[in-house]
Write a protein that holds these residues in place. Structure first.
Motif, mmCIF file in Angstrom:
data_model
loop_
_atom_site.group_PDB
_atom_site.id
_atom_site.type_symbol
_atom_site.label_atom_id
_atom_site.label_comp_id
_atom_site.label_asym_id
_atom_site.label_seq_id
_atom_site.Cartn_x
_atom_site.Cartn_y
_atom_site.Cartn_z
ATOM 1 N N TYR A 75 19.153 3.367 0.741
ATOM 2 C CA TYR A 75 18.025 2.875 -0.055
ATOM 3 C C TYR A 75 17.747 3.824 -1.218
ATOM 4 C CZ TYR A 75 16.864 -0.802 3.254
ATOM 5 O OH TYR A 75 16.911 -1.937 4.023
ATOM 6 N N ASP A 76 17.653 3.254 -2.411
ATOM 7 C CA ASP A 76 17.311 4.011 -3.609
ATOM 8 C C ASP A 76 15.835 3.874 -3.952
ATOM 9 O OD1 ASP A 76 20.095 4.811 -4.480
ATOM 10 O OD2 ASP A 76 20.317 2.633 -4.418
ATOM 11 N N VAL A 77 15.288 2.673 -3.723
ATOM 12 C CA VAL A 77 13.885 2.376 -4.035
ATOM 13 C C VAL A 77 13.300 1.586 -2.868
ATOM 14 C CG1 VAL A 77 12.280 1.384 -5.715
ATOM 15 C CG2 VAL A 77 14.555 2.153 -6.474
ATOM 16 N N LEU A 78 12.075 1.928 -2.474
ATOM 17 C CA LEU A 78 11.384 1.200 -1.408
ATOM 18 C C LEU A 78 9.986 0.816 -1.861
ATOM 19 C CD1 LEU A 78 12.404 3.353 1.680
ATOM 20 C CD2 LEU A 78 13.017 0.951 1.315
ATOM 21 N N SER A 79 9.617 -0.431 -1.627
ATOM 22 C CA SER A 79 8.232 -0.849 -1.827
ATOM 23 C C SER A 79 7.378 -0.309 -0.688
ATOM 24 C CB SER A 79 8.125 -2.372 -1.849
ATOM 25 O OG SER A 79 6.762 -2.764 -1.745
ATOM 26 N N ILE A 105 14.345 9.230 -2.401
ATOM 27 C CA ILE A 105 14.108 7.784 -2.461
ATOM 28 C C ILE A 105 12.848 7.524 -3.288
ATOM 29 C CG2 ILE A 105 13.648 5.697 -1.124
ATOM 30 C CD1 ILE A 105 15.055 7.061 1.245
ATOM 31 N N LEU A 106 12.931 6.627 -4.249
ATOM 32 C CA LEU A 106 11.779 6.304 -5.086
ATOM 33 C C LEU A 106 10.841 5.354 -4.353
ATOM 34 C CD1 LEU A 106 13.552 5.660 -8.528
ATOM 35 C CD2 LEU A 106 12.497 7.786 -7.717
ATOM 36 N N ALA A 107 9.543 5.604 -4.476
ATOM 37 C CA ALA A 107 8.519 4.732 -3.893
ATOM 38 C C ALA A 107 7.910 3.877 -4.993
ATOM 39 C CB ALA A 107 7.442 5.557 -3.209
ATOM 40 N N SER A 108 7.725 2.602 -4.694
ATOM 41 C CA SER A 108 7.163 1.654 -5.658
ATOM 42 C C SER A 108 5.921 1.000 -5.070
ATOM 43 C CB SER A 108 8.217 0.587 -5.987
ATOM 44 O OG SER A 108 7.666 -0.469 -6.744
ATOM 45 N N GLY A 109 4.849 0.932 -5.865
ATOM 46 C CA GLY A 109 3.650 0.212 -5.440
ATOM 47 C C GLY A 109 2.613 1.053 -4.730
ATOM 48 N N GLY A 110 2.706 2.348 -4.818
ATOM 49 C CA GLY A 110 1.698 3.223 -4.211
ATOM 50 C C GLY A 110 1.772 4.592 -4.835
ATOM 51 N N GLY A 111 0.643 5.335 -4.746
ATOM 52 C CA GLY A 111 0.656 6.657 -5.351
ATOM 53 C C GLY A 111 -0.623 7.421 -5.144
ATOM 54 N N LYS A 112 -0.678 8.603 -5.741
ATOM 55 C CA LYS A 112 -1.801 9.523 -5.553
ATOM 56 C C LYS A 112 -3.035 9.104 -6.336
ATOM 57 C CE LYS A 112 -0.180 12.654 -9.204
ATOM 58 N NZ LYS A 112 0.266 14.040 -9.511
ATOM 59 N N ASN A 113 -2.885 8.134 -7.245
ATOM 60 C CA ASN A 113 -4.022 7.608 -7.998
ATOM 61 C C ASN A 113 -3.634 6.230 -8.534
ATOM 62 O OD1 ASN A 113 -2.476 8.061 -10.416
ATOM 63 N ND2 ASN A 113 -3.192 10.178 -10.416
ATOM 64 N N TYR A 118 0.445 1.931 -9.943
ATOM 65 C CA TYR A 118 0.824 0.777 -10.762
ATOM 66 C C TYR A 118 1.923 1.103 -11.773
ATOM 67 C CZ TYR A 118 -3.087 -1.854 -8.823
ATOM 68 O OH TYR A 118 -3.947 -2.517 -7.959
ATOM 69 N N THR A 119 2.474 2.300 -11.700
ATOM 70 C CA THR A 119 3.597 2.675 -12.560
ATOM 71 C C THR A 119 4.896 2.294 -11.864
ATOM 72 O OG1 THR A 119 2.402 4.535 -13.555
ATOM 73 C CG2 THR A 119 4.807 4.606 -13.661
ATOM 74 N N TYR A 133 8.392 -2.950 -9.767
ATOM 75 C CA TYR A 133 6.954 -3.042 -9.529
ATOM 76 C C TYR A 133 6.746 -3.678 -8.149
ATOM 77 C CZ TYR A 133 5.683 -2.313 -14.491
ATOM 78 O OH TYR A 133 5.482 -1.805 -15.751
ATOM 79 N N SER A 134 5.787 -3.150 -7.381
ATOM 80 C CA SER A 134 5.511 -3.701 -6.052
ATOM 81 C C SER A 134 4.015 -3.894 -5.866
ATOM 82 C CB SER A 134 6.049 -2.770 -4.968
ATOM 83 O OG SER A 134 7.450 -2.624 -5.077
ATOM 84 N N TYR A 135 3.665 -5.022 -5.218
ATOM 85 C CA TYR A 135 2.255 -5.377 -5.044
ATOM 86 C C TYR A 135 2.049 -6.035 -3.675
ATOM 87 C CZ TYR A 135 2.843 -5.438 -10.172
ATOM 88 O OH TYR A 135 3.192 -5.144 -11.475
ATOM 89 N N VAL A 136 0.797 -5.972 -3.179
ATOM 90 C CA VAL A 136 0.416 -6.639 -1.934
ATOM 91 C C VAL A 136 -0.748 -7.584 -2.204
ATOM 92 C CG1 VAL A 136 -1.149 -4.749 -1.267
ATOM 93 C CG2 VAL A 136 -0.270 -6.300 0.484
ATOM 94 N N ASP A 137 -0.720 -8.736 -1.541
ATOM 95 C CA ASP A 137 -1.834 -9.679 -1.600
ATOM 96 C C ASP A 137 -2.990 -9.097 -0.790
ATOM 97 O OD1 ASP A 137 -3.639 -11.758 -1.415
ATOM 98 O OD2 ASP A 137 -2.216 -13.202 -0.582
ATOM 99 N N SER A 138 -4.095 -8.779 -1.448
ATOM 100 C CA SER A 138 -5.224 -8.125 -0.776
ATOM 101 C C SER A 138 -5.969 -9.050 0.167
ATOM 102 C CB SER A 138 -6.204 -7.549 -1.812
ATOM 103 O OG SER A 138 -6.694 -8.570 -2.661
#
Length: 268
Positions: A75-79, A105-113, A118-119, A133-138
């Motif tokens: 895996y190179d990128v994970l949501s 491994i790069l993380a997509s859709g989450g972060g420290k702020n 959203y980057t 880009y990764s998103y979740v239905d709230s």
């Protein structure tokens, strides 16, 4: 190559501990997954130290050593934008981000702020840049999954209007060649996508995304060619412990090829 939901908790973690082998769930797929120029999936488990959570628990937690399986699979990128990443709140998110970063491994859709959540994760291969880009239905139960706001760590929420701006920004200002959008959305154990899944995916494609990769229903759902874009509404489970039905034991792995000035094509 893209895969669906990856669980490294509950019975999956128990088996890995019993065998003392954290590559076990992926072994028969590692060579195939590594063959891609970029491999992408949805990690539905925060990684942090702790006790094994029992089968059936809806609070997921996986051992840090679980990253060994993710590395085996290439895996190179994970949501990480899903309804379980924040099960252990900010400490769980922070530990997961650190573990993936240390593994390369790069993380997509989450972060420290909010800004980092959203980057997009940008991966370069063969002279081409891909933005993820990764998103979740709230609205997925229980309805709140720790959205990043301001300086507060968290994950990225699905918004049909916002995804248009994100995709356009990546193509116009970040120097990327392709955009992949991941959506954790839909109704569990249903074959058909919801209106929200369709509207969101179409908006991402209209803005210029090449691929929309979906998950969460635990069942496979249709794929759709929409303009120059491929939509996989749900790839289903990839690594999971839902052994109680055929539908939950089946999943799609997609191999998408990009050629100059042509639509992306997919093998299933």
């Amino acid at each position: 190559i893209a895969t669906g939901d990856i669980l490294l908790a509950r019975y999956v973690e128990l088996r890995m501990r019993q065998l003392n082998d954290y590559t076990y769930p992926f072994q028969k797929m590692c060579d195939f997954l590594k063959s891609a120029d970029v491999t992408f999936g949805n990690l539905e488990t925060p990684l942090l130290p702790g006790k094994n959570v029992p089968k059936g628990s809806m609070t997921f937690r996986g051992d840090l050593e679980g990253v060994k399986g993710l590395l085996c699979a290439g895996y190179d990128v994970l949501s990480i934008a899903n309804n379980h990443t924040m099960n252990y709140q900010i400490p769980g998110l922070t530990s997961t981000l650190q573990t993936l970063k240390q593994a390369g491994i790069l993380a997509s859709g989450g972060g420290k702020n909010q800004d980092t959540a959203y980057t997009p994760a940008i991966f370069e291969t063969k002279g081409k840049k891909m933005a993820f880009y990764s998103y979740v239905d709230s609205s997925i139960p229980p309805g709140f999954h720790g959205e990043a706001k301001g300086d507060k760590p968290g994950i990225a929420r699905m918004d049909t209007e916002a995804v248009k701006n994100d995709v356009k920004n990546a193509l116009e200002n970040l120097g990327v060649d392709y955009v992949v959008v991941s959506m954790h959305a839909g109704k569990e154990y249903k074959w058909e996508p919801t209106k929200f899944q369709k509207d969101f995916a179409h908006a991402a494609c209209d803005a210029g995304a090449s691929v929309v990769s979906g998950h969460h229903p635990h069942w496979m759902q249709p794929l759709e060619y929409y303009g120059d874009c491929i939509i996989f509404y749900s790839l289903g489970n990839f690594v999971f412990d839902q052994m109680w039905s055929e539908e939950t034991q089946l999943g799609l792995v997609t191999k998408v090829s990009f050629d100059e000035d042509e639509k992306p094509t997919a093998e299933l």
